[in-house]
Design a protein around this motif. Structure first.
Motif, short mmCIF file in Angstrom:
data_model
loop_
_atom_site.label_atom_id
_atom_site.label_comp_id
_atom_site.label_asym_id
_atom_site.label_seq_id
_atom_site.Cartn_x
_atom_site.Cartn_y
_atom_site.Cartn_z
N UNK A 1 31.26 33.14 43.17
CA UNK A 1 32.01 33.49 44.42
C UNK A 1 32.03 31.95 45.21
N UNK A 2 31.08 30.73 45.20
CA UNK A 2 31.03 29.58 45.45
C UNK A 2 32.09 27.96 44.58
N UNK A 3 32.16 28.98 43.43
CA UNK A 3 33.96 27.76 42.68
C UNK A 3 32.53 26.85 42.42
N UNK A 4 31.39 27.22 42.23
CA UNK A 4 30.37 26.51 41.61
C UNK A 4 30.57 26.37 39.95
N UNK A 5 31.08 27.29 38.96
CA UNK A 5 30.53 27.29 38.08
C UNK A 5 31.83 27.96 37.15
N UNK A 6 33.15 27.04 36.12
CA UNK A 6 33.94 27.97 36.23
C UNK A 6 34.20 27.95 34.65
N UNK A 7 35.50 28.94 34.53
CA UNK A 7 34.80 28.43 32.74
C UNK A 7 36.43 28.92 32.55
N UNK A 8 37.07 28.91 31.36
CA UNK A 8 37.91 28.95 30.86
C UNK A 8 37.74 30.21 29.81
N UNK A 9 38.85 31.11 30.09
CA UNK A 9 38.95 32.46 28.69
C UNK A 9 40.00 32.95 28.00
N UNK A 10 40.09 33.46 27.12
CA UNK A 10 41.22 33.82 26.58
C UNK A 10 40.39 35.67 27.10
N UNK A 11 42.14 36.34 27.30
CA UNK A 11 41.70 37.69 27.73
C UNK A 11 42.96 38.57 27.50
N UNK A 12 42.59 39.87 26.08
CA UNK A 12 43.65 40.18 26.25
C UNK A 12 44.18 41.38 27.59
N UNK A 13 45.89 41.39 27.21
CA UNK A 13 45.98 42.26 28.09
C UNK A 13 46.03 43.54 27.18
N UNK A 14 46.40 44.59 28.52
CA UNK A 14 45.69 45.33 27.48
C UNK A 14 46.03 46.62 29.03
N UNK A 15 47.11 47.32 28.70
CA UNK A 15 48.23 48.52 30.23
C UNK A 15 47.78 49.26 29.86
N UNK A 16 46.97 49.69 29.13
CA UNK A 16 45.96 51.23 29.10
C UNK A 16 44.75 51.37 30.12
N UNK A 17 44.27 49.94 30.25
CA UNK A 17 43.40 49.48 31.19
C UNK A 17 43.57 49.47 32.36
N UNK B 1 32.02 40.46 29.31
CA UNK B 1 30.80 40.65 28.89
C UNK B 1 29.64 40.29 29.78
N UNK B 2 28.55 40.98 29.60
CA UNK B 2 27.78 40.21 29.76
C UNK B 2 27.48 38.88 30.16
N UNK B 3 27.57 38.03 28.76
CA UNK B 3 27.68 36.78 28.61
C UNK B 3 27.75 35.68 29.42
N UNK B 4 29.16 35.89 29.83
CA UNK B 4 30.15 35.73 30.84
C UNK B 4 29.62 35.32 31.88
N UNK B 5 28.92 36.78 33.04
CA UNK B 5 28.62 37.55 33.55
C UNK B 5 27.29 36.60 34.28
N UNK B 6 26.38 37.25 32.88
CA UNK B 6 25.30 35.82 33.70
C UNK B 6 25.48 34.48 33.59
N UNK B 7 26.27 33.89 32.58
CA UNK B 7 26.71 32.64 32.99
C UNK B 7 27.00 31.79 34.13
N UNK B 8 27.94 32.79 34.55
CA UNK B 8 28.18 32.03 35.84
C UNK B 8 27.27 33.03 37.35
N UNK B 9 26.60 33.49 37.23
CA UNK B 9 26.02 33.90 38.15
C UNK B 9 26.24 35.09 39.01
#
Length: 124
Positions: free
Chosen positions: A21-37, A44-52
């Motif tokens: 939220x305060x842009x102090x931690x950033x991460x570039x990720x590769x994401x799959x386009x899912x038109x069914x979502x 995943x939790x690993x990324x959520x936790x790493x960015x708090x």
């Protein structure tokens, strides 16, 4: 305009930057386009936790096999089409997925061959 590629597994992949939220931690990720979502984004939790990322609640969803699940939802900032956007992200232990809510208002084109171009541009 945003661009990506189709990988060997025949998935349309784009690279996006996410931040807390305060842009102090950033991460570039590769994401799959899912038109069914129908949501915005999964992480995943690993990324959520790493960015708090802050917890925002829960959301119920229906998977492709018809089963109902509950997702923990967090707040994240994503650079989308060159601009930071605040969006909800559902926790899911899969590769990150970009869903239709994030794609809404954009034209998605996929050259459906290995290495094919994925193009996302605004409909304005």
């Amino acid at each position: 305009m945003m661009q990506g590629r189709v990988n060997r597994k025949r998935e349309a992949i784009i690279s996006i930057v996410i931040a807390n939220q305060n842009r102090q931690s950033k991460k570039r990720i590769n994401a799959v386009i899912d038109t069914g979502y129908s949501g915005f984004l999964t992480l995943p939790n690993e990324i959520i936790t790493a960015l708090s990322l802050p917890w925002a609640g829960v959301e119920r969803g229906t998977l492709g096999d018809g089963s109902e699940v509950t997702f923990d939802v967090y707040g994240v900032k994503v650079i989308w089409d060159g601009t930071y956007r605040d969006i909800p992200v559902c926790e899911s232990e899969t590769d990150p997925l970009v869903g239709m809510r994030l794609l809404y208002g954009y034209d998605l084109q996929i050259q459906a061959i290995e290495g094919g171009l994925v193009t996302i541009q605004t409909l304005d």
